[in-house]
Write a protein that holds these residues in place. Structure first.
Motif, mmCIF file in Angstrom:
data_model
loop_
_atom_site.group_PDB
_atom_site.id
_atom_site.type_symbol
_atom_site.label_atom_id
_atom_site.label_comp_id
_atom_site.label_asym_id
_atom_site.label_seq_id
_atom_site.Cartn_x
_atom_site.Cartn_y
_atom_site.Cartn_z
ATOM 1 N N LEU A 29 72.086 -5.189 27.916
ATOM 2 C CA LEU A 29 73.303 -5.869 28.368
ATOM 3 C C LEU A 29 73.350 -7.295 27.830
ATOM 4 O O LEU A 29 74.386 -7.768 27.371
ATOM 5 C CB LEU A 29 73.365 -5.878 29.898
ATOM 6 N N LEU B 49 76.659 -7.369 25.424
ATOM 7 C CA LEU B 49 77.920 -7.733 26.065
ATOM 8 C C LEU B 49 78.513 -8.992 25.445
ATOM 9 O O LEU B 49 77.788 -9.920 25.067
ATOM 10 C CB LEU B 49 77.716 -7.946 27.567
ATOM 11 N N ALA C 43 81.400 -3.760 33.046
ATOM 12 C CA ALA C 43 80.872 -4.003 31.705
ATOM 13 C C ALA C 43 80.211 -2.733 31.208
ATOM 14 O O ALA C 43 79.666 -1.945 31.991
ATOM 15 C CB ALA C 43 79.870 -5.153 31.717
ATOM 16 N N SER D 16 78.805 -0.442 27.306
ATOM 17 C CA SER D 16 78.646 -0.378 25.858
ATOM 18 C C SER D 16 78.462 1.073 25.452
ATOM 19 O O SER D 16 78.045 1.922 26.253
ATOM 20 C CB SER D 16 77.440 -1.203 25.397
ATOM 21 N N SER E 123 81.159 -2.880 22.927
ATOM 22 C CA SER E 123 80.868 -3.307 24.291
ATOM 23 C C SER E 123 82.038 -4.112 24.822
ATOM 24 O O SER E 123 82.823 -4.695 24.058
ATOM 25 C CB SER E 123 79.585 -4.131 24.359
ATOM 26 N N LYS F 220 83.576 -6.340 28.577
ATOM 27 C CA LYS F 220 83.444 -6.826 29.947
ATOM 28 C C LYS F 220 84.830 -7.220 30.440
ATOM 29 O O LYS F 220 85.570 -7.922 29.749
ATOM 30 C CB LYS F 220 82.501 -8.027 30.029
#
Length: 1017
Positions: free
Chosen positions: A167, A171, A893, A895, A905, A907
């Motif tokens: 992450l 992200l 969030a 991916s 990815s 968010k």
């Protein structure tokens, strides 16, 4: 606690640690470590003897015995990927690879009888939490692959989330602050202002209640407000993102190991070198050509984009020094930023109403920032029972800083942060106990200074709505005012001991002693400040010649040294038992106690001149007051350090099924924080560098002063240094303000309750819970001035013109205001949340983390405000909806690795509008009323919304090693170009109350493209 008791406590802690150091005991960090326990079923004629966890990347080995039933317990392992070596009476078997995450409490049962036949030679698979380990691990000789039940969660009442390394890497984000993803946890927000300063907020409490632990060491800021050293007013990052493996965010109900925190606890583990050399480098870039226009560049008329530049770069390298025995890791990250900010009046006051000679102060200007971050780490594994780690961090920042608002560019601040941290850790492992010894050092300094010197002028406009009168700030220009040097420096000794010798119990005890010197130098008005009521003079359209108030600082200490130093001592102990009562029920039973001694506060002696100034003979206004000034006066013996910080931490997990797929959890915990030293030191610093305040007769249309030594006629000579010295000599106290701290100050704390259910529906995990958090005894400043009859407000029901005003002008003769430091801020937060998680794995290359939180929060003071000078007592403030907590908040969030070799990815976050409060001062009926309303938001539908995308392409290059690749990345931030306004009219008497009052979007960028390139091997 007496000094003898303290000495005995330290000796006891040292003796305990010394004994453990030389005993055959293990050492592991408690906060942030993972644990794994379970039962291995084996044939009666070939029982399990012991189990070894082998960290695949480093060869680190930890061995524990298995009891007669096959139960094993790894009470503390660093996050990583492991395989289990299961030693039986006849032979050894290996498990598949399994991944333990930071802070995870995991259970894994294995059945050797169902393990199957020897597996062919191959590559070990990876099992992530929630997945069934796959067969196919490498086998040799009699070794076979063991397939076990899914890893089950044994966590108790803790509420939070784990932010994985994937992450962090994948992200989208614009600042490389690893904490930017903490808002995936229920009730947590990550916020940035227009200067780039970021902060973490948990529930209804402010940022000073947060604590971050890195490798088990607290990063708490004891002096300043943002919870983490270096983050008070900084666009920088607390730690290089390349050095963070992953981290856990706990928004409530942490275990007894966590100290000095009453809202969000974050624990992160740093990366280590492995048995292979690996490295990476990156460069991120964006500028004004890659962003959309900010609202202030569009409204009210189009203007050219302000120059913007954001460059971030860094590199990391790690590898073996001696394979399986010694590794290194090092990283550097830098930032070079030039960002715009806007100078404009509050509440949309028209700039055209300001005289032309001042209009050049309004507009868009640039601020600059530079940061260099270094981190290095060496780990040594001298035996299978020992791990030694040595690590260090250095952070250096500088820049020219301002923020969107009324402050002209000339008032900017030269910011500087310098921080050094070091950690020496020895981890020793025995058969049934674990010990972790850590010695850490810290030296952090925050030292802003004015970018220019001279005098500062401050214009305010008076606005009337019926009988209500309020002021609107227009412009502050001239010299800067921010002059500080604050920090902390010292040593910490920690020892954590874990015992697993009792079946079903994991017992932890630990202690920490800290010797830290706190420093504070604050001379914020070395450049004098002149405040003007532009509407004060009848017939004059804009009064810029007759100020109604002058404030300036002057050193009073004979040595000229205004620095306040306090050699603080902190000590804390805890005990924690994670008790598997049955195969379905786990209880987490903990208790901790903390103590802190702050000599600058405890040993302070109120100067005789201060006592005389507020005595009944010289200031009779306090005779009939609603408080006793003697409760704030001390001879050095009236203050005692708080000894009642007992903190029970209780949690449970009940698993409905044998596999632990469905469970109920809950808990209760009390958590004490601390009183910020920046508050406590003020009565000392006021005796060394005092702010002088003088009012001028007839120049204030809102709150005219009564003639006295500090309410005098204006004379232009007061614009000069000689004139200000003349004022100092003419007034008895030189117009100096008072700071009095209450003798029995309490320590802020929170009580936290949680209840919820968890379910695992492969491949996703669901969680629903409710929390209740009450915080009490927050620090607050009150106004100690009183009118001649002892009242706070002038209360004359027969008057048709008088309105309630705070008694600022009713000061002791020759002095400024009396400011009282006390306790009383409180918040209440009730929240319900829903969380969905799917972890990325090689066999299922996508992930999702989604959290919805509904919060009803209340507070008795405007969120984040410590000065409460509008009412006589904090108890007079009504409890209203919190200004800092949105009712609804949703963050998602995720991916996915696409078939075309691009990782996508995203968010998305959205929250409901904020709440704003304001005062209405009424003459009929007489009284001051605090009211609030929801802000207008964006179309009245939401208060903040942002969607971000990132596209990453990895290109293998076959150079250096077979893992070498080039990374190309495109981030699109704020894809929908949402304008998330942050300023709203707080004048409750204004019909526009709650409406947008400026075009500022704070730290919320317009649509922005960020380009990145990197290389790794």
């Amino acid at each position: 606690m007496t000094k003898m008791m303290l000495r005995a406590a330290v000796v006891s802690l040292t003796a305990l640690s010394s004994g453990l150091l030389f005993a055959p005991t293990p050492a592991v960090a408690q906060v942030g470590q993972a644990s794994l326990r379970g039962t291995i079923t084996a044939p009666a004629d070939n029982p399990v003897v012991e189990v070894t966890a082998v960290e695949i990347s480093t060869g680190l080995r930890r061995t524990v015995p298995a009891d007669a039933n096959g139960a094993y317990n790894f009470a503390s392992l660093r996050a990583g990927t492991y395989r289990l070596e299961i030693k039986q009476r006849n032979g050894t078997r290996n498990s598949d690879a399994l991944t333990l995450r930071v802070g995870q409490v995991a259970g894994l049962d294995l059945d050797l009888a169902a393990a199957g036949t020897p597996a062919p030679t191959g590559t070990a698979g990876e099992a992530t939490p929630g997945d069934t380990p796959a067969t196919g691990a490498a086998a040799a000789g009699d070794e076979i692959v063991v397939t076990g039940n899914r890893i089950r969660s044994l966590s108790g009442g803790q509420v939070g989330s784990v932010i994985s390394s994937r992450l962090i890497e994948q992200l989208p984000q614009n600042n490389r602050n690893f904490l930017a993803f903490a808002d995936l946890a229920p009730g947590v927000r990550f916020l940035e202002d227009s200067s780039g300063t970021s902060r973490i907020q948990g529930g209804a409490q402010d940022s000073r209640t947060v604590n971050v632990f890195i490798d088990g060491v607290s990063q708490k800021d004891y002096v300043l407000k943002n919870g983490i050293t270096g983050q008070d007013t900084s666009s920088g990052n607390p730690f290089p993102q390349l050095a963070i493996g992953e981290y856990q965010v706990l928004s409530s109900n942490y275990k007894a190991e966590f100290d000095q925190v009453s809202s969000v606890a974050i624990t992160a583990g740093t990366k280590s070198g492995t048995n292979e050399f690996h490295g990476e480098a990156f460069f991120d870039f964006t500028n004004q050509d890659l962003r959309d226009r900010r609202p202030s560049e569009i409204f009210p008329t189009n203007i050219p984009k302000a120059d913007t530049s954001n460059k971030q770069f860094g590199a990391a390298l790690g590898g073996p020094i001696i394979k399986d025995k010694m590794h290194f890791f090092g990283t550097y990250e830098g930032k070079r930023i030039s960002s715009p900010y806007d100078v404009r009046p509050n509440n949309d006051f028209p700039i055209s109403s300001v005289p032309e000679q001042y209009r050049d102060n309004f507009g868009t200007f640039a601020q600059t920032f530079k940061e260099d971050l270094y981190f290095g780490k060496i780990d040594i594994v001298p035996t299978d029972n020992d791990l030694i780690e040595l690590s260090g961090k250095y952070r250096n920042e500088s820049g020219l800083q301002n923020t969107t608002g009324i402050d002209a560019a000339s008032t900017s601040t030269l910011n500087k942060v310098d921080e050094k941290r070091g950690l020496l850790r020895w981890q020793h492992t025995g058969n049934q106990w674990i010990n972790d010894v850590r010695l850490s050092y810290e030296d952090a300094v925050f030292s802003p200074t004015p970018a220019s010197d001279g005098i500062t002028q401050f214009f305010q406009a008076t606005q009337r709505f019926g009988t209500a009168v309020s002021r609107t700030d227009l412009l502050r220009f001239g010299a800067g005012s921010n002059f500080q040097s604050k920090g902390q420096k010292g040593w910490t000794f920690q020892d954590d001991f874990t015992f697993t010798g009792f079946q079903g119990h994991t017992i932890k005890v630990g202690g920490k002693a800290k010797w830290v010197k706190l420093n504070s130098l604050e001379q914020n008005l070395t450049n004098p400040l002149y405040t003007y009521d532009v509407n004060a003079i009848p017939g004059v359209a804009f009064n810029d010649t007759l100020p109604y108030r002058l404030q300036f600082g002057a050193t009073t200490d004979a040595s000229g040294n205004a620095t306040v130093r306090s050699k603080n001592f902190q000590i804390g102990f805890y005990a924690q038992d994670d008790w598997d009562v049955t195969s379905h029920l786990t209880l987490n039973l903990g208790l901790r106690w903390d103590y802190e001694r702050t000599p600058a506060y405890l040993d302070y002696v109120t100067p005789a001149v201060n006592v005389a100034a507020v005595s009944p003979e010289n200031y009779p206004n306090l005779i009939g007051a609603d408080y006793n000034i003697n409760d704030f006066i001390t001879d050095g013996s009236k203050r005692k350090a708080f000894k009642g910080a007992w903190q029970p931490r209780l949690g449970f997990t009940y698993r409905f099924d044998d596999a632990g797929r469905f469970s109920m959890f809950g808990g209760y915990g009390r958590s004490y924080d601390r009183n910020q030293f920046d508050f406590l030191q003020q009565e000392v610093s006021q005796g060394r560098f005092q702010v002088r305040s003088f009012n001028f007769i007839g120049n204030d249309s809102v709150n005219p002063c009564t003639p006295s030594q500090t309410c005098i006629a204006w004379n232009p000579i007061y614009l000069t240094d000689a004139g200000r010295q003349q004022l100092l000599g003419a007034a008895t106290g030189g117009g100096s303000e008072f700071r009095f701290m209450k003798n029995d100050l309490k320590v802020p704390y929170s009580d936290q309750f949680s209840l919820g259910v968890r379910g695992r529906f492969s491949p996703v995990e669901l969680e629903f819970g409710v929390t209740h958090i009450e915080s009490n005894d927050g620090f607050v400043f009150l106004l100690g001035n009183r009118r001649p009859d002892g009242s706070f407000f002038f209360n004359d029901p027969t008057s048709a013109t008088d309105i309630p005003q705070s008694p600022f002008t009713f000061t002791p003769s020759g002095y400024g205001s009396i400011i009282l430091g006390s306790n009383g801020l409180k918040t209440n937060s009730d929240a319900a949340y829903f969380k969905l998680t799917k972890v990325y794995s090689a066999s299922s290359p996508w992930s999702i983390d989604a959290t919805y939180t509904y919060t009803r929060a209340e507070e008795n003071r405007q969120f984040g405000e410590t000065y409460s000078l509008d009412y006589a007592q904090i108890s007079d403030y009504p409890t209203l909806r919190s200004s800092g907590v949105p009712r609804h908040r949703f963050v998602i969030a995720g991916s996915v690795d696409t078939p075309i070799g691009v990782t996508f990815s995203s968010k998305f976050q959205i929250e409901s509008p904020s709440f704003v409060k304001g005062f209405i001062d009424n003459a009929d009926p007489f009284g001051r009323v605090l009211v609030g309303r929801q802000t207008a938001g964006l179309g009245d539908a939401w208060g903040r919304r942002q969607l971000d995308f990132a596209f990453t392409k990895y290109v293998p290059i076959g150079f250096v090693n077979d893992q070498a690749r080039i990374r190309m990345r495109l981030d699109i931030l704020n894809v929908m170009n949402d304008r998330n306004y942050v300023d709203f009219n707080a004048n409750a008497s204004d019909p526009a109350f709650g409406q947008r009052s400026s075009y500022s979007i704070g730290g919320n960028a317009p649509r922005t493209i960020k380009l990145s390139a990197g290389f790794s091997f």
